[in-house]
Design an enzyme around this catalytic site. Structure first.
Site, PDB file in Angstrom:
ATOM      1  N   THR A  86       0.924  -1.206   0.060  1.00  0.00           N
ATOM      2  CA  THR A  86       0.140  -0.063   0.061  1.00  0.00           C
ATOM      3  C   THR A  86       0.689   1.122  -0.070  1.00  0.00           C
ATOM      4  O   THR A  86       1.833   1.355   0.842  1.00  0.00           O
ATOM      5  CB  THR A  86      -0.875   0.075   1.355  1.00  0.00           C
ATOM      6  OG1 THR A  86      -1.842   1.331   1.082  1.00  0.00           O
ATOM      7  CG2 THR A  86      -0.306  -0.015   2.490  1.00  0.00           C
ATOM      8  N   LYS A  87       0.720   1.982  -1.038  1.00  0.00           N
ATOM      9  CA  LYS A  87       1.448   3.275  -1.074  1.00  0.00           C
ATOM     10  C   LYS A  87       0.943   4.527  -0.304  1.00  0.00           C
ATOM     11  O   LYS A  87      -0.488   4.801  -0.474  1.00  0.00           O
ATOM     12  CB  LYS A  87       1.558   3.737  -2.414  1.00  0.00           C
ATOM     13  CG  LYS A  87       2.484   2.956  -3.326  1.00  0.00           C
ATOM     14  CD  LYS A  87       2.506   3.623  -4.772  1.00  0.00           C
ATOM     15  CE  LYS A  87       3.369   4.809  -4.795  1.00  0.00           C
ATOM     16  NZ  LYS A  87       3.331   5.182  -6.305  1.00  0.00           N
ATOM     17  N   ILE A  88       1.341   5.135   0.745  1.00  0.00           N
ATOM     18  CA  ILE A  88       0.917   6.109   1.458  1.00  0.00           C
ATOM     19  C   ILE A  88       1.704   7.190   1.586  1.00  0.00           C
ATOM     20  O   ILE A  88       2.945   7.233   1.433  1.00  0.00           O
ATOM     21  CB  ILE A  88       1.056   5.652   2.934  1.00  0.00           C
ATOM     22  CG1 ILE A  88       0.080   4.295   3.014  1.00  0.00           C
ATOM     23  CG2 ILE A  88       0.474   6.751   3.897  1.00  0.00           C
ATOM     24  CD1 ILE A  88       0.130   3.589   4.292  1.00  0.00           C
TER      25      ILE A  88
END
Length: 221
Positions: A86-88
């Site tokens: 997941t890119k945050i």
């Protein structure tokens, strides 16, 4: 060096995965907009192409609790395992969500990084990858390559379990220089990935081989 394709262009991905030793893809809202496909259709189609390769999907939520719910939903919705990241973005709420998700066993890529300190804090929060933007730093009269080098050096010095995922390139030379500054990985557009492996002297050499070898290779295969 881990090579990833920074795209949701399905035709480009199919072409690249036919020969290029890619280890995954990265996406973000801008890339999805360019592809013309919504997330539900895009990731499903990408999954069929990349197989067990890494799939980095960026969240849209801004509050930590929502980021966590969104990230967990994507992992189950697309039936992704350990290859899901997941890119945050590195915001205060983003850092909070990174730690929560890592405790929940979900891989994290910290994105929209412009400073060495942003990356270091993300690494301490548990990020598996930190993604500094090279060209965007250069565009604001900063030094993207140096920032990548500083982050990589920090990871070595502090023995952090994090990798640099260099991003935002305009030239092959930038990719060369981040690889020489110990970047562990790079996410690159299809156009630059193709340029990365080409050289006019290679084309000339191959043409010469074909000409010189004509009539000499007499073993059938």
């Amino acid at each position: 060096m881990i090579y990833m394709a920074d795209t949701a262009d399905l035709s480009a991905l199919k072409e690249l995965y036919d020969f290029f030793p890619l280890e995954g893809i990265t996406t973000n809202p801008t890339i999805l907009k360019q592809s013309g496909l919504p997330l539900s259709k895009s990731i499903d189609a990408i999954k069929k192409i990349v197989g067990d390769g890494m799939i980095h999907v960026q969240v849209m939520s801004s509050q930590a609790e929502d980021i966590v719910r969104e990230a967990k939903k994507y992992k189950t919705y697309f039936d992704l395992g350990d290859n899901y990241y997941t890119k945050i973005p590195v915001t205060p709420q983003g850092y909070k969500a990174m730690a929560i998700l890592k405790d929940a066993g979900i891989n994290v890529t910290a994105t929209a990084i412009f400073t060495q300190q942003q990356a270091l804090v993300a690494a301490k929060a548990g990020a598996d990858f930190v993604a500094p933007y090279v060209s965007r730093l250069d565009n604001i009269s900063s030094h993207g390559i140096d920032v990548v080098g500083d982050i990589a050096q920090n990871i070595i010095e502090y023995k952090l379990n994090t990798k640099v995922l260099a991003a935002s390139f305009k030239t092959v030379d930038q990719i060369y220089r981040v690889s020489m500054r110990r970047a562990h990985s790079a996410t690159i557009s299809p156009e630059l990935l193709m340029q990365l492996i080409k050289h006019p002297m290679t084309d000339i050499s191959v043409a010469t081989f074909e000409q010189d070898g004509e009539g000499l290779y007499d073993i059938e295969f």
